[in-house]
Scaffold this motif. Structure first.
Motif, short mmCIF file in Angstrom:
data_model
loop_
_atom_site.label_atom_id
_atom_site.label_comp_id
_atom_site.label_asym_id
_atom_site.label_seq_id
_atom_site.Cartn_x
_atom_site.Cartn_y
_atom_site.Cartn_z
N SER A 17 -14.73 -4.79 -13.18
CA SER A 17 -14.61 -6.35 -12.41
C SER A 17 -13.11 -6.36 -11.94
CB SER A 17 -15.28 -7.33 -13.37
OG SER A 17 -14.46 -7.33 -14.47
N VAL A 18 -12.47 -5.90 -12.68
CA VAL A 18 -10.77 -5.85 -12.28
C VAL A 18 -10.12 -4.47 -12.40
CG1 VAL A 18 -8.71 -7.03 -12.98
CG2 VAL A 18 -10.56 -8.37 -13.21
N GLU A 19 -9.62 -4.36 -11.26
CA GLU A 19 -8.95 -2.57 -11.52
C GLU A 19 -7.67 -2.99 -10.83
OE1 GLU A 19 -13.45 -0.64 -11.13
OE2 GLU A 19 -12.09 -0.23 -9.27
N ILE A 20 -6.68 -1.66 -11.02
CA ILE A 20 -5.51 -1.86 -10.27
C ILE A 20 -5.58 -0.28 -9.68
CG2 ILE A 20 -2.94 -1.61 -10.49
CD1 ILE A 20 -3.20 -3.67 -12.65
N TRP A 21 -5.27 -0.14 -8.67
CA TRP A 21 -5.30 1.00 -7.81
C TRP A 21 -3.62 1.37 -7.21
CZ3 TRP A 21 -9.52 4.61 -6.96
CH2 TRP A 21 -10.77 4.17 -7.38
N VAL A 22 -3.40 2.65 -7.49
CA VAL A 22 -1.95 3.05 -6.81
C VAL A 22 -2.29 3.91 -5.48
CG1 VAL A 22 -0.05 4.35 -7.39
CG2 VAL A 22 -0.97 2.99 -8.98
N ASP A 23 -1.56 3.71 -4.47
CA ASP A 23 -1.40 4.36 -3.51
C ASP A 23 -0.59 5.45 -3.99
OD1 ASP A 23 -0.93 5.84 -1.02
OD2 ASP A 23 -0.68 4.11 0.09
N LYS A 24 -1.11 6.94 -3.95
CA LYS A 24 -0.02 8.00 -4.44
C LYS A 24 0.81 8.43 -3.29
CE LYS A 24 -3.49 10.58 -5.73
NZ LYS A 24 -4.18 11.84 -6.37
N GLU A 25 0.64 7.89 -2.07
CA GLU A 25 1.77 8.23 -1.08
C GLU A 25 2.84 7.30 -1.16
OE1 GLU A 25 0.13 9.01 2.85
OE2 GLU A 25 -1.10 10.41 2.04
N THR A 26 2.70 5.94 -1.31
CA THR A 26 3.71 4.86 -1.19
C THR A 26 4.00 4.39 -2.67
OG1 THR A 26 1.95 3.08 -1.15
CG2 THR A 26 2.95 4.35 1.04
N GLY A 27 3.00 4.71 -3.77
CA GLY A 27 3.47 4.05 -4.96
C GLY A 27 3.10 2.82 -4.87
N ASN A 29 0.77 -0.84 -5.64
CA ASN A 29 -0.16 -1.04 -6.57
C ASN A 29 -0.88 -2.32 -5.91
OD1 ASN A 29 0.40 -0.53 -9.71
ND2 ASN A 29 1.85 0.09 -8.23
N TYR A 30 -2.24 -2.17 -6.06
CA TYR A 30 -3.29 -2.94 -5.54
C TYR A 30 -4.20 -3.46 -6.79
CZ TYR A 30 -1.91 -1.02 -0.88
OH TYR A 30 -1.11 -0.58 0.11
N LEU A 31 -4.60 -4.84 -6.50
CA LEU A 31 -5.45 -5.28 -7.37
C LEU A 31 -7.02 -5.41 -6.63
CD1 LEU A 31 -6.02 -6.80 -10.15
CD2 LEU A 31 -5.51 -8.93 -9.07
N TYR A 32 -7.91 -4.91 -7.38
CA TYR A 32 -9.37 -5.02 -6.95
C TYR A 32 -10.09 -5.81 -7.82
CZ TYR A 32 -14.08 -3.88 -5.65
OH TYR A 32 -15.23 -3.90 -5.22
N ARG A 33 -10.93 -6.85 -7.10
CA ARG A 33 -11.70 -7.65 -8.05
C ARG A 33 -13.06 -7.81 -7.43
NH1 ARG A 33 -14.57 -10.37 -11.56
NH2 ARG A 33 -14.28 -12.61 -11.99
N ALA A 34 -14.08 -7.33 -8.24
CA ALA A 34 -15.47 -7.63 -7.78
C ALA A 34 -16.45 -8.40 -8.70
CB ALA A 34 -16.19 -6.11 -7.88
N CYS A 35 -17.17 -9.07 -8.12
CA CYS A 35 -18.07 -10.00 -8.82
C CYS A 35 -19.56 -10.18 -7.85
CB CYS A 35 -17.39 -11.34 -8.70
SG CYS A 35 -18.43 -12.59 -9.48
N GLY A 36 -20.26 -9.40 -8.61
CA GLY A 36 -21.74 -9.65 -7.93
C GLY A 36 -21.57 -8.44 -6.67
#
Length: 58
Positions: A17-27, A29-36
């Protein structure tokens, strides 16, 4: 030739439901949130409003 994945999940809380993703080219960080059936993605910011950037190790 297989292409390397650009994004890497570095953190997960709950059942996806809550994830942090990193763009390996730029570094960046992105926050991803899912609900249903809905979800959202946004740049993860520090307290000064600047994007959080993870150093890229090559």
């Amino acid at each position: 030739m297989a292409k390397e994945k650009r994004f890497e999940k570095i953190y997960s809380q709950g059942i996806g439901s809550v994830e942090i993703w990193v763009d390996k080219e730029t570094g960046v960080n992105y926050l991803y949130r899912a609900c249903g059936y809905a979800g959202g993605l946004t740049v993860l910011l520090d307290r000064d409003g600047k994007p959080i950037v993870t150093p890229i190790i090559e």
